[in-house]
Write an enzyme that holds these catalytic residues in place. Structure first.
Site, PDB file in Angstrom:
ATOM      1  N   CYS A  85      39.069  37.933  47.275  1.00  0.00           N
ATOM      2  CA  CYS A  85      38.683  37.842  45.861  1.00  0.00           C
ATOM      3  C   CYS A  85      37.821  39.017  45.411  1.00  0.00           C
ATOM      4  O   CYS A  85      37.536  39.163  44.214  1.00  0.00           O
ATOM      5  CB  CYS A  85      37.954  36.535  45.605  1.00  0.00           C
ATOM      6  SG  CYS A  85      38.954  35.083  45.966  1.00  0.00           S
ATOM      7  N   HIS A 336      40.588  33.766  36.843  1.00  0.00           N
ATOM      8  CA  HIS A 336      40.371  34.436  38.127  1.00  0.00           C
ATOM      9  C   HIS A 336      41.681  34.966  38.714  1.00  0.00           C
ATOM     10  O   HIS A 336      42.128  34.513  39.771  1.00  0.00           O
ATOM     11  CB  HIS A 336      39.700  33.455  39.087  1.00  0.00           C
ATOM     12  CG  HIS A 336      39.281  34.019  40.402  1.00  0.00           C
ATOM     13  ND1 HIS A 336      39.090  35.371  40.629  1.00  0.00           N
ATOM     14  CD2 HIS A 336      39.017  33.392  41.593  1.00  0.00           C
ATOM     15  CE1 HIS A 336      38.732  35.554  41.885  1.00  0.00           C
ATOM     16  NE2 HIS A 336      38.682  34.371  42.490  1.00  0.00           N
TER      17      HIS A 336
END
Length: 389
Positions: A85, A336
């Site tokens: 991430c 995201h």
């Protein structure tokens, strides 16, 4: 040594995009960054691409896809980065290293991900690859299950903090109302986020749907230049300091309730910048799950271990609080798309420092902190940013 500075940016809307893949997402976003910086494709000395992929698309070798959208980049060196991430921040650091080593004057950073075309169950399994599969592959609920276990452990050690997590979710969704690029612009309120319902069921452990970031598509881009080049351009956002600290991947090898790598990265960046948290105007922080933001409060030094919930109850991180956290809505509201997130967070910070954040704007924003992490605080990146011109 010259320092890399941000001189332009662009950001697609996050959400379920009509663009079918990262190639088209990037090709739609890059021109805006070039225009904002006032440069042409021929001025770019190297391209740094952040795409996680890992199964979202059969097409890989994604560093080469930028030139597919603009053949003026055909012979420009391009490299793809992946760091879970924190993929976008890894690409950004690569570009900054390139400039600060004197290898070029201008670099393009672009992060992207296409996630919504993949079935939800497959998304969870793909994201679980950001954990240590030899030990954690069978965790129920995928990557959300990993953070569900962290939340359950935190509750067992420090007491039930469900309401505090709901307050974090509500804060970020409320902030997201002011972000026209956000995936979900809706103020749910604390009561809804804290109540189990058909629309807000448990997802993993004590984490509810509102505690989890969204599956999103999107892209974001930054143009960086060396100091001499940036001095001739319309704007320059500098880095007072930046840090990257890793921690061991397997949760069995460390205390998962202490984001030790994050704490070390914050300490290093603040120390190099010669400042404290009180000098920051706001922070964009990695709230992939609400428990992550709570633990990040403790890692950055806003609270002692077990006391992160007090930060919310005291209003410290509200938009009008002492240290606003995620005025953009964060990953929770903004979305995201994995490879784009780290780049997006720096774009949001640059917009604030440039005074161009619209309804998101923090008054008189002078210095920003950005925290982006890969995995459960495995790859930890902190930037301290300020407006140069």
């Amino acid at each position: 040594m010259t320092k890399a500075q941000i001189v332009g940016w662009a950001h697609s809307p996050f959400g379920k995009s009509e663009h079918p893949d990262t190639e088209t997402l990037m090709s739609a976003t890059v021109p805006g960054a070039l225009d904002h910086a006032g440069i042409e494709a021929e001025d770019v000395d190297a391209i740094f691409v952040g795409v996680f992929n890992n199964g979202f698309s059969k097409q890989d070798f994604q560093g080469a896809l930028v030139a597919m959208g603009d053949d003026r980049f055909a012979h420009t060196p391009a490299t793809r980065y992946e760091n879970a991430c924190a993929t976008g921040s890894a690409a950004l650091h690569g570009a900054m290293d390139f400039i600060e080593a004197g290898r070029g004057r201008i670099a393009l950073v672009v992060g992207a991900e296409k996630m919504t075309a993949t079935p939800t169950a497959e998304v969870g399994d793909i994201l679980l690859s950001a954990s240590y599969r030899k030990e954690e592959a069978d965790i129920e609920g995928g990557f959300a299950g990993l953070f569900g276990q962290i939340a359950a452990g935190y509750f067992q050690r420090y007491g039930d903090k469900s309401e505090e997590l709901a307050m974090i979710a509500a804060k970020n969704h409320r902030n997201g109302l002011d972000n026209p690029l956000a995936h979900m612009r809706k103020d749910f309120g604390v009561d809804f986020c804290n109540r189990i319902s058909d629309k807000n069921p448990y997802v993993a452990g004590p984490l509810r749907r509102t505690d989890c970031s969204l599956i999103s598509d999107g892209a974001a881009a930054l143009v960086l230049a060396d100091e001499d080049t940036a001095a001739q351009m319309a704007r320059a956002i500098g880095f007072r300091a930046r840090a990257h600290v890793n921690d061991i991947m397997a949760l069995s090898h460390r205390d998962a309730l202490q984001f030790r790598g994050a704490a070390m990265a914050w300490k290093a960046a603040l120390g190099d910048a010669g400042i404290t948290l009180d000098d920051l105007s706001f922070v964009e922080s990695h709230d992939c799950f609400t428990i992550a933001e709570l633990l990040e409060y403790e890692a950055m030094g806003l609270a002692e271990p077990g006391e992160g919930g007090r930060v919310m109850r005291d209003g410290i991180t509200a938009k009008d609080g002492r240290l606003p956290v995620n005025p953009s809505g964060g990953l929770k509201s903004k979305g995201h798309p994995i490879g784009a997130s780290g780049v997006s967070m720096h774009v949001m910070a640059a917009m604030q420092l440039d005074g161009k954040a619209g309804d998101m704007q923090i008054p008189d924003a002078r210095m920003a902190g950005v925290f982006n992490m890969g995995g459960a605080s495995v790859a930890n990146y902190v930037s301290i940013m300020e407006k140069v011109r």
